[in-house]
Design an enzyme around this catalytic site. Structure first.
Site, PDB file in Angstrom:
ATOM      1  N   CYS A  22       0.844  -1.204   0.000  1.00 12.59           N
ATOM      2  CA  CYS A  22       0.000   0.000   0.000  1.00 12.59           C
ATOM      3  C   CYS A  22       0.874   1.247   0.000  1.00 12.59           C
ATOM      4  CB  CYS A  22      -0.890  -0.017   1.238  1.00 12.59           C
ATOM      5  SG  CYS A  22      -1.959   1.420   1.393  1.00 12.59           S
ATOM      6  N   TRP A  23       0.579   2.170  -0.892  1.00 11.69           N
ATOM      7  CA  TRP A  23       1.331   3.426  -0.974  1.00 11.69           C
ATOM      8  C   TRP A  23       0.920   4.381   0.147  1.00 11.69           C
ATOM      9  CZ3 TRP A  23       1.434   5.290  -6.765  1.00 11.69           C
ATOM     10  CH2 TRP A  23       1.921   4.276  -7.582  1.00 11.69           C
ATOM     11  N   GLU A  24      -0.176   4.066   0.815  1.00 10.04           N
ATOM     12  CA  GLU A  24      -0.688   4.944   1.863  1.00 10.04           C
ATOM     13  C   GLU A  24      -1.052   6.325   1.308  1.00 10.04           C
ATOM     14  OE1 GLU A  24       2.086   4.692   5.102  1.00 10.04           O
ATOM     15  OE2 GLU A  24       2.302   2.539   4.822  1.00 10.04           O
ATOM     16  N   CYS A  25      -1.519   6.307   0.081  1.00  7.15           N
ATOM     17  CA  CYS A  25      -1.914   7.573  -0.550  1.00  7.15           C
ATOM     18  C   CYS A  25      -3.308   7.987  -0.103  1.00  7.15           C
ATOM     19  CB  CYS A  25      -1.882   7.433  -2.068  1.00  7.15           C
ATOM     20  SG  CYS A  25      -3.107   6.269  -2.733  1.00  7.15           S
TER      21      CYS A  25
END
Ligand code: SF4
Ligand code: SF4
Length: 149
Positions: A42-45
């Protein structure tokens, strides 16, 4: 902090699937609910958090700074996200954060953009550059800085 989907709230609309840049939001074919299939990627965007119309996507903190028993709950509105942090000791912290400067629903869909010219695949420019960056040209070594349009 990667995301996870609350299956009780999800209705399988696929908006998180469509918007995830990491392609890790998928629909469980048996239950018709979304799930994050690879939280480590997950990019945690939080694009999915903002896109979910049901508020079904929560955020799970890493155990090294947010041990078991905590919760991080985002609650989206049209211009900000209210975060509720439930500490494992029972305390609660809340803060809100603006998420956009453009009016809700005013960003045109990429589908409304003109089709690329045949030679565009050989260009170093990304789609909609430099127009969407509001410059007349992208910077290049030795060239003067671009002028804002
Ligand atoms: S936070 Fe970003 S990368 Fe992670 S699941 Fe959501 S959209 Fe995908
Ligand atoms: S955007 Fe929300 S409701 Fe739609 S599939 Fe994803 S988690 Fe479920």
């Amino acid at each position: 902090m990667p995301t996870f989907v609350s299956p009780q709230k999800c209705r399988g609309c696929m908006q998180c699937v469509d918007i995830c840049p990491s392609d890790i939001m998928h629909i469980d074919p048996d239950r018709g609910r979304a799930y994050n299939l690879e939280p480590a990627m997950c990019w945690e965007c939080y694009a999915c958090v903002k896109a979910c119309p049901e508020g079904a996507i929560d955020v799970r903190g890493y155990a090294d700074f947010a041990p078991l028993g905590h919760r991080v709950v985002p609650n989206r509105t049209t211009d900000r996200i209210f975060w509720t942090i439930q500490l494992r000791g029972g305390g609660t912290r809340q803060f809100d954060f603006p998420i956009r400067r453009t009016r809700w629903g005013t960003i045109p869909s990429p589908a409304s953009a003109p089709a690329p010219a045949p030679g565009d695949l050989g260009s170093e420019l990304l789609a909609f550059e430099p127009d969407y960056l509001a410059v007349d040209a992208l910077p290049s070594p030795g060239a003067p800085a671009p002028r804002p349009l």
